[in-house]
Design a protein around this motif. Sequence first.
Motif, mmCIF file in Angstrom:
data_model
loop_
_atom_site.group_PDB
_atom_site.id
_atom_site.type_symbol
_atom_site.label_atom_id
_atom_site.label_comp_id
_atom_site.label_asym_id
_atom_site.label_seq_id
_atom_site.Cartn_x
_atom_site.Cartn_y
_atom_site.Cartn_z
ATOM 1 N N LEU A 182 0.874 -1.168 0.000
ATOM 2 C CA LEU A 182 0.000 0.000 0.000
ATOM 3 C C LEU A 182 0.914 1.221 0.000
ATOM 4 O O LEU A 182 1.647 1.454 0.961
ATOM 5 N N MET A 183 0.912 1.958 -1.107
ATOM 6 C CA MET A 183 1.809 3.102 -1.253
ATOM 7 C C MET A 183 1.002 4.398 -1.165
ATOM 8 O O MET A 183 -0.075 4.509 -1.743
ATOM 9 N N HIS A 184 1.542 5.368 -0.434
ATOM 10 C CA HIS A 184 0.854 6.641 -0.223
ATOM 11 C C HIS A 184 1.676 7.783 -0.816
ATOM 12 O O HIS A 184 2.877 7.881 -0.576
ATOM 13 N N LEU A 185 1.012 8.631 -1.578
ATOM 14 C CA LEU A 185 1.618 9.846 -2.118
ATOM 15 C C LEU A 185 1.063 11.032 -1.345
ATOM 16 O O LEU A 185 -0.135 11.323 -1.413
ATOM 17 N N ARG A 186 1.928 11.699 -0.584
ATOM 18 C CA ARG A 186 1.498 12.833 0.223
ATOM 19 C C ARG A 186 1.899 14.133 -0.482
ATOM 20 O O ARG A 186 3.061 14.296 -0.862
ATOM 21 N N ILE A 273 5.166 7.197 0.965
ATOM 22 C CA ILE A 273 5.257 6.242 2.068
ATOM 23 C C ILE A 273 4.934 4.867 1.494
ATOM 24 O O ILE A 273 3.894 4.692 0.847
ATOM 25 N N VAL A 274 5.821 3.916 1.682
ATOM 26 C CA VAL A 274 5.583 2.546 1.219
ATOM 27 C C VAL A 274 5.245 1.694 2.437
ATOM 28 O O VAL A 274 6.044 1.567 3.364
ATOM 29 N N GLN A 275 4.049 1.125 2.437
ATOM 30 C CA GLN A 275 3.557 0.346 3.563
ATOM 31 C C GLN A 275 3.356 -1.104 3.136
ATOM 32 O O GLN A 275 2.611 -1.382 2.187
ATOM 33 N N THR A 276 4.009 -2.017 3.800
ATOM 34 C CA THR A 276 3.774 -3.439 3.592
ATOM 35 C C THR A 276 2.834 -3.898 4.692
ATOM 36 O O THR A 276 3.258 -4.024 5.850
ATOM 37 N N PRO A 277 1.553 -4.117 4.380
ATOM 38 C CA PRO A 277 0.589 -4.424 5.445
ATOM 39 C C PRO A 277 1.005 -5.673 6.222
ATOM 40 O O PRO A 277 1.295 -6.711 5.626
ATOM 41 N N PRO A 278 1.027 -5.586 7.553
ATOM 42 C CA PRO A 278 1.366 -6.746 8.376
ATOM 43 C C PRO A 278 0.167 -7.679 8.486
ATOM 44 O O PRO A 278 -0.926 -7.351 8.013
ATOM 45 N N PRO A 279 0.328 -8.855 9.109
ATOM 46 C CA PRO A 279 -0.842 -9.726 9.356
ATOM 47 C C PRO A 279 -1.928 -8.963 10.105
ATOM 48 O O PRO A 279 -1.644 -8.108 10.947
ATOM 49 N N MET A 280 -3.179 -9.269 9.794
ATOM 50 C CA MET A 280 -4.290 -8.490 10.335
ATOM 51 C C MET A 280 -4.368 -8.583 11.860
ATOM 52 O O MET A 280 -4.578 -7.589 12.542
ATOM 53 N N ASN A 281 -4.224 -9.787 12.415
ATOM 54 C CA ASN A 281 -4.229 -9.980 13.872
ATOM 55 C C ASN A 281 -5.401 -9.270 14.554
ATOM 56 O O ASN A 281 -5.258 -8.598 15.566
ATOM 57 N N GLY A 282 -6.575 -9.403 13.956
ATOM 58 C CA GLY A 282 -7.775 -8.828 14.540
ATOM 59 C C GLY A 282 -8.008 -7.374 14.210
ATOM 60 O O GLY A 282 -9.049 -6.823 14.570
ATOM 61 N N ARG A 283 -7.052 -6.707 13.558
ATOM 62 C CA ARG A 283 -7.239 -5.299 13.206
ATOM 63 C C ARG A 283 -8.035 -5.180 11.911
ATOM 64 O O ARG A 283 -8.007 -6.077 11.072
ATOM 65 N N ASP A 284 -8.704 -4.052 11.740
ATOM 66 C CA ASP A 284 -9.475 -3.846 10.519
ATOM 67 C C ASP A 284 -8.703 -2.952 9.555
ATOM 68 O O ASP A 284 -7.615 -2.450 9.868
ATOM 69 N N GLU A 290 -4.463 3.626 8.750
ATOM 70 C CA GLU A 290 -4.037 4.759 9.570
ATOM 71 C C GLU A 290 -2.564 4.629 9.955
ATOM 72 O O GLU A 290 -1.836 5.628 10.012
ATOM 73 N N GLU A 291 -2.104 3.389 10.200
ATOM 74 C CA GLU A 291 -0.695 3.177 10.527
ATOM 75 C C GLU A 291 0.205 3.656 9.392
ATOM 76 O O GLU A 291 1.246 4.283 9.622
ATOM 77 N N GLY A 292 -0.204 3.349 8.157
ATOM 78 C CA GLY A 292 0.596 3.786 7.012
ATOM 79 C C GLY A 292 0.558 5.281 6.810
ATOM 80 O O GLY A 292 1.587 5.919 6.562
ATOM 81 N N LEU A 293 -0.619 5.878 6.946
ATOM 82 C CA LEU A 293 -0.771 7.311 6.705
ATOM 83 C C LEU A 293 -0.037 8.154 7.751
ATOM 84 O O LEU A 293 0.321 9.301 7.480
ATOM 85 N N SER A 294 0.178 7.594 8.927
ATOM 86 C CA SER A 294 0.867 8.343 9.975
ATOM 87 C C SER A 294 2.385 8.230 9.870
ATOM 88 O O SER A 294 3.103 8.828 10.671
ATOM 89 N N GLY A 295 2.879 7.501 8.863
ATOM 90 C CA GLY A 295 4.323 7.343 8.692
ATOM 91 C C GLY A 295 4.968 8.585 8.113
ATOM 92 O O GLY A 295 4.301 9.544 7.701
ATOM 93 N N GLU A 296 6.283 8.567 8.085
ATOM 94 C CA GLU A 296 7.047 9.696 7.552
ATOM 95 C C GLU A 296 7.312 9.472 6.069
ATOM 96 O O GLU A 296 7.797 8.418 5.660
ATOM 97 N N ALA A 297 6.996 10.466 5.257
ATOM 98 C CA ALA A 297 7.136 10.345 3.811
ATOM 99 C C ALA A 297 8.573 10.607 3.377
ATOM 100 O O ALA A 297 9.258 11.470 3.930
ATOM 101 N N THR A 298 8.994 9.846 2.355
ATOM 102 C CA THR A 298 10.284 10.110 1.716
ATOM 103 C C THR A 298 10.082 11.181 0.651
ATOM 104 O O THR A 298 9.265 11.003 -0.255
ATOM 105 N N PRO A 299 10.780 12.323 0.745
ATOM 106 C CA PRO A 299 10.554 13.409 -0.229
ATOM 107 C C PRO A 299 10.785 12.939 -1.659
ATOM 108 O O PRO A 299 11.645 12.105 -1.921
#
Length: 363
Positions: A182-186, A273-284, A290-299
């Motif tokens: 899941l990749m985010h462009l900020r 921001i490049v996010q590799t989704p972890p195992p769900m472990n009960g999370r939705d 939100e975990e990915g969006l709160s990360g620090e972006a690489t310019p």
Amino acid sequence: MNAVTRSNSSRPRILFVDDSRLMRACATRILGQDFDLLLAESAEAAWELLQDDASIEALFSDLHMDGKSGFDLLQQVRQADQPHLVDLPVVLITGEEDGETRRKHALMLGATDFISKPFQASELLARASAYSQTSQSAKRLRLLEEEHHVDPETGLGNRRYCEERLMQAMSFAHRHQQPLVLMHLRLDGLTALLEEMGEPHAERALQRIGDTLKRRIRREDTAFRTEPETFSFLLAATDAEGAEKLQRRFMPDLEELGLCPEDEALAVKAGFIVQTPPPMNGRDGAQILEEGLSGEATPVSAVGAPSTSVPGIEQALRLLDQGREDQVTPHLEALRERLQPLLDLMGRGGALASGEGAKRDLH
């Protein structure tokens, strides 16, 4: 191909396919008064009509025809890229020779129903009425779902749709042991820039951004607007390295859109921001997103740009394997200096081996 021209747009549009002129005439006599009827004399001609006309609400097809059969047409419809074709009611017209085995095969391929020759007028009318109404209901539901999933300003998927698709994609990737990113462009400063532009220009700018981002990704990927200044991309069967390649492909688009200007009061700073989704472990999906969006972006200036520092030997080799010679070429002299002691040692080792070989020859 033969078709009856639409004369009343309120009538349901039905496509009837049969290579028999007599059967097409019967269909016209029975259905022509109540339906906007299209006729095709082959599966090939029917497929062209289905591709061009999304208003067709039900398909009636003979099973046995010259060229492609009703089975072939049914398979094309169910494997189509267009959602309205995948859900289209398909009624196959069977003959006395078609037994239970053929009908089961048709059901496996996605047939909705059957009607046997010779059919009664009331039977054909009832099927056409029932399935055209079903199709209209499905279309209304699909439009509501699409509106529910779409960001109205960009035409991309919205945040809620991203959360839903993320859960589906994670489940699929887990079952098939495939990577997923899941990749985010900020775009920091986009909101201020749009406010400065004013409403008409801002609307066009957002639509252009949405069109550009959709055009850049692959067909199997999905683009979303997950925050006012953030756009997210669900990249199927892709790892972090593949996401990095996609980032570099975005660079010309960002420059063309004017989203990374320099020395301007309202500069928009782009970062990934490049996010590799972890195992769900009960999370939705909402929590994982939100975990990915709160990360620090690489310019963006650091994405795909030649590094100002000298890469290590292993890093340089990886860059070459990735086809990024332009990031290695400026540092060739420095890399050669780093390698020189090893090259000297290899040279001395070769000379020593040659000397020992000469001594053995003398003895």
